[in-house]
Write a protein that holds these residues in place. Structure first.
Motif, PDB file in Angstrom:
ATOM      1  N   GLN A  21      -0.450  -6.772   4.799  1.00  0.00           N
ATOM      2  CA  GLN A  21      -0.282  -5.688   4.135  1.00  0.00           C
ATOM      3  C   GLN A  21       1.434  -4.625   4.520  1.00  0.00           C
ATOM      4  OE1 GLN A  21      -4.171  -3.314   4.322  1.00  0.00           O
ATOM      5  NE2 GLN A  21      -3.974  -3.618   1.858  1.00  0.00           N
ATOM      6  N   GLU A  50      -1.566   5.306   2.767  1.00  0.00           N
ATOM      7  CA  GLU A  50      -3.224   4.492   3.143  1.00  0.00           C
ATOM      8  C   GLU A  50      -3.162   4.115   4.075  1.00  0.00           C
ATOM      9  OE1 GLU A  50      -4.080   3.021  -1.678  1.00  0.00           O
ATOM     10  OE2 GLU A  50      -2.426   1.832  -0.610  1.00  0.00           O
ATOM     11  N   ILE A 103       0.844  -1.214  -0.133  1.00  0.00           N
ATOM     12  CA  ILE A 103       0.036  -0.282  -0.158  1.00  0.00           C
ATOM     13  C   ILE A 103       0.851   1.262  -0.226  1.00  0.00           C
ATOM     14  CG2 ILE A 103      -1.719  -1.365   0.973  1.00  0.00           C
ATOM     15  CD1 ILE A 103      -0.945   0.451   3.672  1.00  0.00           C
TER      16      ILE A 103
END
Length: 415
Positions: free
Chosen positions: A198, A191, A187
């Motif tokens: 992630q 964000e 990401i």
């Protein structure tokens, strides 16, 4: 799998220098000169003074001492940008730094060796004939070659270009370097995290900065998911670039798709894949474009591996494209502090080291954690210690070669 040396040779041999362009002088700093620069006139254009003082005839000041000074009549002045006067026997003229040497004068006596009363000057010391005079053409003469083609322009060269009346100059073009970061787990900055798998990108912006330092023009093309359609779409945006960098997606996993799709979408001819180096084994390199003039680098996703591959492989290509004569980071010899061991010596290894300059020479201290995902080690590093193939141990105090990418450890040294 090929050796690091073979990989670098393939890269350099397949990198073509870009064309030339004309830029204004205020945009030329750091660019590589694409023309020889010659002097358009003598510099200085005429004899002038290197001191504030008095222009005199040497014959008039012979034998002058503090006890028996020579006394001369002041008949005028010569200042920078002004018109010169004429000096006759028994006279002197005020002169300022840069002022033209008056007709008849052949020596300048600095102000500190004189005293003025009314329109008289007392000279307290005999000086050699020609003292404190900067002769015409003393810096350079008309027609002299001042800067050779291929020189990276620094402030000194910019000054020369200005002095020879070059408001514009031909330089080599700068390569546009496209950056694509791949992976469903990546990401961007800003964000929010939506799941624990992630990670926030570091490669995108570290590579962006490395491209600038190397003299290229970085272009963030974007983030590509592990999906054929998204990868194809992002790759299509790279066609205006001279070099394409992708991070991640070039290993052997099911979702490592980049290497195949650059062939399909851009027509890349892969020249090698996998190099006997650590970190950075899964690196791909290829050429593409109408005349195979463009380059592709598939760089590992681990952040340290990405930075190592850039410094050792991508940076030389950028430098060659932009006309630089020196392609590689400087390599020095240093004593290794604390030693270094590894289990296998099958690959050439680049270890992160902090450098310091001591009275005994350079000292290199390895950062404790050398994993290719430990980016904090790069924060403290000034170079990569080179552990050759077959070497499993370097003892404390033994010599090691270091490829230096950051010279900040030299800052603040006394001259």
């Amino acid at each position: 799998m090929i050796s690091y040396e073979e990989a670098v040779k393939i890269i350099v041999d397949n990198t073509k220098r870009l064309g030339i362009e004309k830029v204004f002088l205020d945009k030329a700093l750091g660019r590589v000169l694409a023309e020889d620069i010659y002097a358009d006139a003598d510099n200085p254009p005429a004899d002038n003074s290197g001191m504030d003082g008095f222009a005199v005839r040497y014959e008039d000041i012979k034998g002058a001492t503090e006890e028996e000074p020579v006394v001369l009549e002041i008949i005028g002045e010569s200042k920078a940008g002004g018109e010169p006067v004429s000096v006759k026997p028994g006279t002197a003229a005020y002169i300022y730094t840069g002022g033209l040497i008056p007709d008849g004068a052949d020596t300048v006596v600095q102000k500190e060796l004189t005293k003025v009363e009314d329109n008289k000057v007392f000279i307290f010391q005999e000086l050699p004939k020609g003292a404190n005079i900067r002769p015409q053409g003393g810096d350079y003469k008309k027609g002299d070659l001042l800067i050779k083609k291929g020189k990276r322009l620094r402030p000194a060269e910019i000054g020369i270009l200005s002095s020879v009346n070059k408001p514009t100059v031909y330089v080599y073009q700068v390569p546009r370097v496209g950056i694509i970061t791949t992976g469903d787990e990546i990401i961007d900055v800003g964000e929010p995290f939506e799941r624990k798998s992630q990670i926030r990108t570091s490669n995108t912006y570290s590579l962006y900065s490395q491209v600038i330092e190397a003299g290229g023009e970085p272009v963030i093309i974007g983030f590509a998911k592990d999906e054929p359609e998204d990868i194809e779409r992002k790759l299509s945006y790279a066609k205006s670039c001279d070099i394409l960098l992708t991070t991640g997606g070039v290993s052997v996993g099911e979702y490592d798709l980049v290497k195949d799709f650059v062939v399909k979408v851009l027509g890349v001819e892969i020249l090698f894949w996998k190099v006997k180096q650590k970190p950075g084994k899964p690196v791909a390199f290829g050429v593409w474009g109408a005349e195979k003039e463009k380059l592709f680098f598939g760089i590992p996703g681990n952040p340290v591996a990405a930075m190592v591959v850039f410094e050792n492989m991508v940076k030389p290509a950028i430098r060659k494209m932009r006309g630089d004569e020196k392609l590689f980071n400087p390599v020095i010899k240093a004593k290794l502090k604390g030693g270094y061991k590894r289990k296998k010596g099958e690959r050439l290894e680049f270890i992160r080291v902090a450098l310091e300059l001591t009275d005994e020479g350079f000292i290199a201290t390895p950062f404790g954690k050398q994993g290719s995902n430990i980016l904090t080690g790069m924060v403290y590093a000034h170079g990569f210690g080179i552990v050759d193939v077959g070497v499993t141990e370097i003892k404390d105090g033994e010599e090691i070669k270091v490829s230096v990418f950051d010279t900040s450890f030299m800052e603040g040294e006394k001259i």
